[in-house]
Design an enzyme around this catalytic site. Structure first.
Site, mmCIF file in Angstrom:
data_model
loop_
_atom_site.group_PDB
_atom_site.id
_atom_site.type_symbol
_atom_site.label_atom_id
_atom_site.label_comp_id
_atom_site.label_asym_id
_atom_site.label_seq_id
_atom_site.Cartn_x
_atom_site.Cartn_y
_atom_site.Cartn_z
ATOM 1 N N ALA A 267 -2.835 2.229 14.877
ATOM 2 C CA ALA A 267 -2.245 3.329 14.102
ATOM 3 C C ALA A 267 -1.569 2.804 12.838
ATOM 4 O O ALA A 267 -0.674 3.446 12.293
ATOM 5 C CB ALA A 267 -1.242 4.090 14.967
ATOM 6 N N GLY B 190 -16.805 -5.390 10.359
ATOM 7 C CA GLY B 190 -15.887 -4.975 9.293
ATOM 8 C C GLY B 190 -16.343 -5.352 7.890
ATOM 9 O O GLY B 190 -15.742 -4.907 6.902
ATOM 10 N N LYS C 14 0.806 -1.235 0.000
ATOM 11 C CA LYS C 14 0.000 0.000 0.000
ATOM 12 C C LYS C 14 0.839 1.286 0.000
ATOM 13 O O LYS C 14 0.396 2.302 -0.521
ATOM 14 C CB LYS C 14 -0.958 0.003 1.194
ATOM 15 C CG LYS C 14 -2.108 -0.976 1.038
ATOM 16 C CD LYS C 14 -3.111 -0.872 2.179
ATOM 17 C CE LYS C 14 -4.224 -1.895 2.014
ATOM 18 N NZ LYS C 14 -5.255 -1.803 3.046
ATOM 19 N N ARG D 259 -0.213 0.930 20.784
ATOM 20 C CA ARG D 259 0.836 0.287 21.591
ATOM 21 C C ARG D 259 2.192 0.931 21.296
ATOM 22 O O ARG D 259 2.894 1.347 22.201
ATOM 23 C CB ARG D 259 0.841 -1.198 21.213
ATOM 24 C CG ARG D 259 1.780 -2.077 21.944
ATOM 25 C CD ARG D 259 1.634 -3.502 21.454
ATOM 26 N NE ARG D 259 1.885 -3.627 20.008
ATOM 27 C CZ ARG D 259 1.889 -4.765 19.332
ATOM 28 N NH1 ARG D 259 1.613 -5.896 19.959
ATOM 29 N NH2 ARG D 259 2.136 -4.794 18.041
ATOM 30 N N ASN E 278 -4.839 1.908 -1.697
ATOM 31 C CA ASN E 278 -5.388 0.542 -1.787
ATOM 32 C C ASN E 278 -6.065 0.313 -3.134
ATOM 33 O O ASN E 278 -6.576 -0.774 -3.382
ATOM 34 C CB ASN E 278 -6.372 0.255 -0.644
ATOM 35 C CG ASN E 278 -7.744 0.859 -0.894
ATOM 36 O OD1 ASN E 278 -7.858 1.907 -1.535
ATOM 37 N ND2 ASN E 278 -8.777 0.222 -0.404
ATOM 38 N N ASP F 62 -10.420 2.662 1.612
ATOM 39 C CA ASP F 62 -10.681 1.978 2.898
ATOM 40 C C ASP F 62 -11.456 2.885 3.866
ATOM 41 O O ASP F 62 -12.475 2.477 4.432
ATOM 42 C CB ASP F 62 -9.358 1.574 3.574
ATOM 43 C CG ASP F 62 -8.774 0.296 3.003
ATOM 44 O OD1 ASP F 62 -9.529 -0.498 2.418
ATOM 45 O OD2 ASP F 62 -7.552 0.092 3.139
ATOM 46 N N ARG G 6 4.407 5.312 16.283
ATOM 47 C CA ARG G 6 3.380 5.222 15.239
ATOM 48 C C ARG G 6 2.091 5.965 15.644
ATOM 49 O O ARG G 6 1.485 6.684 14.850
ATOM 50 C CB ARG G 6 3.056 3.748 14.960
ATOM 51 C CG ARG G 6 2.710 3.513 13.528
ATOM 52 C CD ARG G 6 3.140 2.272 12.876
ATOM 53 N NE ARG G 6 2.712 0.996 13.360
ATOM 54 C CZ ARG G 6 2.257 0.035 12.562
ATOM 55 N NH1 ARG G 6 2.099 0.277 11.275
ATOM 56 N NH2 ARG G 6 1.974 -1.146 13.034
ATOM 57 N N GLY H 296 -2.071 0.864 8.793
ATOM 58 C CA GLY H 296 -2.639 1.341 7.522
ATOM 59 C C GLY H 296 -4.141 1.580 7.585
ATOM 60 O O GLY H 296 -4.641 2.630 7.134
HETATM 61 P P1 NDP Z 1 -1.061 -2.894 10.294
HETATM 62 O O1 NDP Z 1 -0.123 -4.040 10.475
HETATM 63 O O2 NDP Z 1 -0.664 -1.739 9.448
HETATM 64 O O3 NDP Z 1 -1.422 -2.290 11.766
HETATM 65 C C1 NDP Z 1 -1.773 -3.135 12.823
HETATM 66 C C2 NDP Z 1 -2.166 -2.298 14.058
HETATM 67 O O4 NDP Z 1 -2.616 -3.209 15.065
HETATM 68 C C3 NDP Z 1 -1.049 -1.490 14.660
HETATM 69 O O5 NDP Z 1 -1.547 -0.293 15.197
HETATM 70 C C4 NDP Z 1 -0.550 -2.413 15.777
HETATM 71 O O6 NDP Z 1 0.055 -1.710 16.829
HETATM 72 C C5 NDP Z 1 -1.853 -2.985 16.259
HETATM 73 N N1 NDP Z 1 -1.692 -4.243 16.961
HETATM 74 C C6 NDP Z 1 -1.475 -5.468 16.418
HETATM 75 N N2 NDP Z 1 -1.398 -6.399 17.395
HETATM 76 C C7 NDP Z 1 -1.582 -5.736 18.576
HETATM 77 C C8 NDP Z 1 -1.625 -6.137 19.937
HETATM 78 N N3 NDP Z 1 -1.465 -7.427 20.289
HETATM 79 N N4 NDP Z 1 -1.849 -5.212 20.895
HETATM 80 C C9 NDP Z 1 -2.039 -3.908 20.556
HETATM 81 N N5 NDP Z 1 -1.992 -3.459 19.271
HETATM 82 C C10 NDP Z 1 -1.781 -4.367 18.306
HETATM 83 O O7 NDP Z 1 -2.410 -3.537 9.789
HETATM 84 P P2 NDP Z 1 -3.577 -2.815 8.954
HETATM 85 O O8 NDP Z 1 -3.837 -1.506 9.574
HETATM 86 O O9 NDP Z 1 -3.296 -2.892 7.508
HETATM 87 O O10 NDP Z 1 -4.812 -3.812 9.224
HETATM 88 C C11 NDP Z 1 -5.455 -3.823 10.495
HETATM 89 C C12 NDP Z 1 -6.723 -4.630 10.370
HETATM 90 O O11 NDP Z 1 -7.636 -3.969 9.518
HETATM 91 C C13 NDP Z 1 -6.517 -6.041 9.790
HETATM 92 O O12 NDP Z 1 -7.256 -6.952 10.575
HETATM 93 C C14 NDP Z 1 -7.149 -5.935 8.400
HETATM 94 O O13 NDP Z 1 -7.704 -7.157 7.981
HETATM 95 C C15 NDP Z 1 -8.244 -4.913 8.659
HETATM 96 N N6 NDP Z 1 -8.702 -4.240 7.444
HETATM 97 C C16 NDP Z 1 -10.032 -4.308 7.153
HETATM 98 C C17 NDP Z 1 -10.526 -3.703 6.021
HETATM 99 C C18 NDP Z 1 -11.992 -3.827 5.715
HETATM 100 O O14 NDP Z 1 -12.367 -3.474 4.603
HETATM 101 N N7 NDP Z 1 -12.826 -4.231 6.667
HETATM 102 C C19 NDP Z 1 -9.653 -2.958 5.091
HETATM 103 C C20 NDP Z 1 -8.281 -2.908 5.512
HETATM 104 C C21 NDP Z 1 -7.819 -3.539 6.650
HETATM 105 P P3 NDP Z 1 1.631 -1.310 16.816
HETATM 106 O O15 NDP Z 1 1.733 -0.051 15.992
HETATM 107 O O16 NDP Z 1 1.948 -1.095 18.241
HETATM 108 O O17 NDP Z 1 2.362 -2.471 16.208
#
Ligand code: NDP
Length: 296
Positions: A145, A261, A85, A169, A106, A121, A173, A147
């Site tokens: 925080a 979602g 992305k 967390r 996206n 998105d 970011r 994508g």
């Molecule tokens: P990223 O990997 O870019 O971000 C993941 C985020 O989740 C970060 O903020 C990360 O925190 C946090 N995170 C992950 N594990 C933990 C944990 N155990 N405790 C606390 N924070 C956590 O992923 P995306 O943003 O791309 O995707 C996120 C979700 O959104 C996915 O499940 C994806 O499937 C969904 N999605 C849904 C869409 C839809 O159309 N419904 C479209 C796009 C995405 P940290 O920064 O601290 O690592």
């Protein structure tokens, strides 16, 4: 059903011939299990369009060649998923204002010789939120925080939210996203470091999980103290598989209205469909297809 082409699709000189289907695609890795092709092909068929959607496994080192190939073969556009992305941006001719603000794309749209980067998105999320609660003037708390959070935060702010709180967390970011939203949209946005169970402010109107916690994990628990969430708060999750996450179950038990979602998934796809084809898709067909694919 007529199988002939809509004359609107014949004007583009880059499409080699009208006698073959128009093609859009998704580039990602890993991309197996992505429901978009199933959803789009159902919607193309329902609209009587001779279009095809291909799901293509593209590694990071192959992205530039894949985009060159897409241009050379006259694809009408495509979606990008993890990990492309952000990396795709220098390979495009220009970005829409929203994609530029988010720094993530996206959806690619071909207009003549140009390949334009868009992000659907956040728009898809806001379209699914509005029938449940109008974000105008609302206090919104966003968990995560990454994508998805960037896209949801920017579009929720642009849709008129009164204030945003980003909870994350990783400090760097989370802080960067809060600053980005405030700088780009002017909506007051603060960052809260996430430690232990998050205690929501008593006046929160909308609480959104934008983390990946719960993805493919029905028991995945988002660390939130639901005793602090007022029952008047609308609680949304961007995770779509499973549709009813543990987070939404906890919100329902608290008496909150919830939003899964799947609505965002369908709407972001519908916006892309309409942008590529000029035709409004049947969103009920798309939702049914996604539910069938995911056995939701
Ligand atoms: P990223 O990997 O870019 O971000 C993941 C985020 O989740 C970060 O903020 C990360 O925190 C946090 N995170 C992950 N594990 C933990 C944990 N155990 N405790 C606390 N924070 C956590 O992923 P995306 O943003 O791309 O995707 C996120 C979700 O959104 C996915 O499940 C994806 O499937 C969904 N999605 C849904 C869409 C839809 O159309 N419904 C479209 C796009 C995405 P940290 O920064 O601290 O690592």
């Amino acid at each position: 059903m007529s199988r002939s082409f809509d004359p609107r699709f014949r004007k583009d000189p880059l499409v080699p011939t009208d006698d073959i289907p128009q093609i859009v695609c998704c580039f990602g890795q890993p991309v197996a299990g992505n429901p978009t092709q199933f959803m789009m092909e159902r919607a193309f068929a329902a609209a009587g369009l001779e279009w095809r959607y291909l799901t293509l496994e593209v590694p990071p080192e192959g992205l530039a060649d894949a985009v060159r190939g897409l241009r050379a073969m006259g694809f009408r556009g495509g979606n990008l998923t993890i990990p492309h992305k952000v990396a795709v941006i220098p390979l495009l001719d220009r970005l829409t204002a929203a994609a530029d603000m988010m720094g993530a794309v996206n959806c690619m749209i071909r207009e003549g010789k140009e390949l334009i980067g868009e992000n659907t998105d956040g728009k898809g999320f806001v379209e699914s939120l509005k029938p449940v609660v109008d974000p105008t003037g609302k206090r919104v708390v966003l968990l995560g925080a990454g994508g998805a959070a960037r896209a949801v935060a920017i579009e929720t702010a642009l849709a008129g939210a009164a204030q945003l709180t980003i909870v994350n967390r990783s400090l760097e970011r989370g802080d960067a996203l809060a600053k980005l939203v405030q700088d780009k949209t002017g909506v007051p946005t603060t960052f809260v470091a996430w430690q232990g169970d998050y205690a929501a402010p008593g006046d929160v109107d909308v609480l959104i999980n934008c983390t990946s916690i719960g993805l493919n994990d029905p028991s995945g628990r988002v660390p939130v103290d639901f005793n602090t969430v007022p029952p008047s708060c609308v609680v949304a999750d961007v995770v779509f598989n499973p549709a009813e996450t543990q987070f939404l179950k906890a919100a329902k038990a608290r008496g909150c209205k919830t939003l899964d979602g799947l609505g965002m998934l369908v709407n972001q796809g519908a916006i892309a469909f309409r942008t590529w084809t000029g035709v409004e898709p049947n969103r009920a067909v798309m939702r049914d297809a996604v539910e069938e694919f995911l056995e939701a």
